[in-house]
Motif scaffolding. Structure first.
Motif, short mmCIF file in Angstrom:
data_model
loop_
_atom_site.label_atom_id
_atom_site.label_comp_id
_atom_site.label_asym_id
_atom_site.label_seq_id
_atom_site.Cartn_x
_atom_site.Cartn_y
_atom_site.Cartn_z
N GLU A 402 0.86 -1.19 0.00
CA GLU A 402 0.00 0.00 0.00
C GLU A 402 0.89 1.23 0.00
O GLU A 402 2.08 1.15 0.32
N THR A 403 0.32 2.34 -0.41
CA THR A 403 1.07 3.60 -0.40
C THR A 403 1.42 3.98 1.03
O THR A 403 0.60 3.88 1.94
N THR A 405 2.22 6.61 3.85
CA THR A 405 1.80 7.99 4.09
C THR A 405 2.09 8.40 5.54
O THR A 405 2.45 7.57 6.38
N GLU A 456 4.08 11.29 -0.39
CA GLU A 456 3.73 9.89 -0.12
C GLU A 456 4.64 8.98 -0.95
O GLU A 456 5.07 9.36 -2.04
N ASP A 458 4.54 6.07 -3.13
CA ASP A 458 3.76 5.14 -3.93
C ASP A 458 4.72 4.27 -4.72
O ASP A 458 5.94 4.34 -4.53
N GLU A 459 4.22 3.44 -5.63
CA GLU A 459 5.07 2.52 -6.38
C GLU A 459 6.12 3.26 -7.19
O GLU A 459 7.28 2.84 -7.26
#
Length: 492
Positions: A402-403, A405, A456, A458-459
């Motif tokens: 998951e991202t 954060t 954040e 992310d991928e």
């Protein structure tokens, strides 16, 4: 003594190579174009007597009867049909298991064939060396610029699953057969990494891995020319290539030489001996081989005179077998500085012995000892100047589910923080808590990388971050070990 110098054992290897060819010998010696056995074998390899060190060892008739009784009992009484060949091969493997020696193994005909095919100048696979350590298939070292290195595999990573299938209980060779494969195909490896509580997954795209073993460079620092020779493994032509590149460097005029065997898992014994002849002071031993009676044969360097320039060796935990021989010779016989971290620790000698039907037993026959007569098995060669690389060199890959954060806490965040800190984007903590400072560091990195600035992970951010880490690890700006070697040679 029955160690014939021209017929030294074909394998001292720590590892096998994860390629389509199968297994790669750690240290090998050749006689002409073929491997030379040190044990004289009868034409009928199934006979019960093998000559060794001048003695004949016969099998007791009581033992033969007991083995035969067990063999027949299983064939006749077991509740399912059993293949006779599997029983026999299992018995051989069982005998080797009782030795509790990870380097003594049985290879069936197909595995033995793949073992020899793997000695080609290139192979298809992921480009990593493994050994069986404490019952676990363990990465010794990824090859330079290999898919394994690019994916983030590191020395001492333990492979526990291949494409989701548990490999516990498999032999080293059986595991390798599952990992190897054709160029362009992907294998998913599940890894246990020391110091990381959760298992990690790596998707590695197999490729053709050329075995270029010697890389040279000339570095100018503080008005001095420093030659660099990196040896990735010791293949049949490595000593010749080393001599060529060393000559070129010397013709250009060098004030010092760095010999880098970090991540080098081994190779041909003859190669490391020949390289020793080029750099170890004449009259000093490069390596010693000891048999079970404690008798030794020494390879003595025949170099005419000591080099006029200083030499520094580079080692790490991925330096094994033949590279340990060279490192120890530089340290003990040459009196040169060795920079880095303690090596892998592989000090036994194996030979592949043919069984007459295409199968082979790779059996430990000897110890090898350093120039000074030290046995480094499971101990390794210690550097004279210990230098650990920056923390981000050892950061675990970010495996996103998951991202990541603000206000989250996990090990992926801790890895990202270590990476950010190493690249100059200080999150002010590396404990895995996604703080506001971490968010700001992420934003700074995203802005510099030219990707969406969100704060954040992310991928895409994780991919770019890990790509930058790989570039940093492969360069020299952050290579503290290399830079220390240059410092020692330039006096700065």
């Amino acid at each position: 003594m029955n160690i014939n110098k021209a017929l030294l054992p074909i394998i001292v290897g720590v590892s096998i190579l994860l390629g389509a060819g199968g297994m790669y010998a750690g240290i090998m010696i050749v006689d002409g174009n073929s491997s030379a056995p040190v044990i004289e074998q009868a034409d009928d390899a199934t006979a019960g007597v093998i000559g060794n060190n001048g003695g004949d060892y016969t099998i007791s008739e009581d033992y033969i009867e007991k083995f035969t009784a067990a063999y027949e009992l299983i064939l006749e009484k077991y509740y399912e049909n059993v293949e006779e060949s599997k029983l026999l091969e299992g018995a051989i493997s069982g005998m080797l298991d009782t030795l509790e020696d990870p380097y003594s193994v049985y290879m069936d005909e197909n595995t033995a064939k793949e073992f020899m095919e793997s000695l080609d100048s290139s192979f298809e696979g992921i480009g990593a060396e493994v050994s069986m350590t404490n019952g676990k298939v363990t990465i010794v070292a990824p090859f330079r610029d290999s898919p394994a290195e690019a994916a983030g595999l590191r020395p001492n990573d333990q492979i526990i699953k291949v494409d989701g299938e548990d490999i516990e209980g498999l032999s080293l060779y059986e595991a390798v057969l599952k990992i190897r494969g054709e160029k362009g195909t992907t294998v998913t490896l599940t890894i246990n990494r020391p110091g990381v509580s959760d298992s990690l997954e790596f998707e590695v795209v197999r490729d053709t891995i050329p075995i270029e073993t010697v890389y040279s460079d000339l570095v100018e620092e503080n008005g001095k020319n420093i030659g660099v020779l990196e040896i990735s493994s010791f293949s049949e032509n490595t000593a010749e290539r080393f001599a060529e590149e060393l000559t070129k460097l010397e013709e250009e005029g060098i004030d010092g030489l760095i010999i880098d065997v970090r991540g080098n898992p081994g190779g041909f014994l003859q190669s490391v001996e020949d390289i020793g002849n080029l750099i170890i002071p004449g009259g000093e031993p490069v390596v010693q081989i000891e048999n079970r009676e404690g008798e030794t044969v020494r390879h003595i360097s025949n170099l005419d005179s000591k080099k006029t320039y200083e030499i520094v060796g580079l080692i790490n935990e991925g330096s094994a077998s033949a590279s340990e021989i060279l490192a120890a010779a530089l340290k003990e016989a040459g009196g040169y500085e060795i920079v880095g971290q303690t090596t892998f620790g592989k000090g036994t000698v194996q030979q592949s012995l043919k069984m007459g039907d295409g199968s082979e037993i790779k059996l430990t026959l000897y110890k090898w000892l350093t120039s000074g007569g030290n046995f480094i098995n499971e101990v390794g060669v210690e550097p004279t100047v210990e230098v650990k690389q920056p923390e981000f060199f050892y950061a675990s890959p970010i495996n996103l589910e998951e991202t990541l954060t603000y206000d989250m806490t996990n090990e992926n965040i801790a890895s990202a923080q270590v990476m950010l800190q190493g690249l100059g984007y200080d999150p002010e903590r590396t404990d895995g808590y996604f703080s506001k400072e971490t968010e700001n560091a992420v934003k700074e990195f995203q802005k510099a990388a030219g990707i969406t600035v969100s704060g954040e992970i992310d991928e895409k951010t994780a991919e770019y971050l890990q790509m930058e880490i790989i570039n940093a690890v492969q360069g020299r700006e952050f290579d503290l070990q290399f830079n220390k070697a240059v410092e020692l040679l330039t006096g700065q």
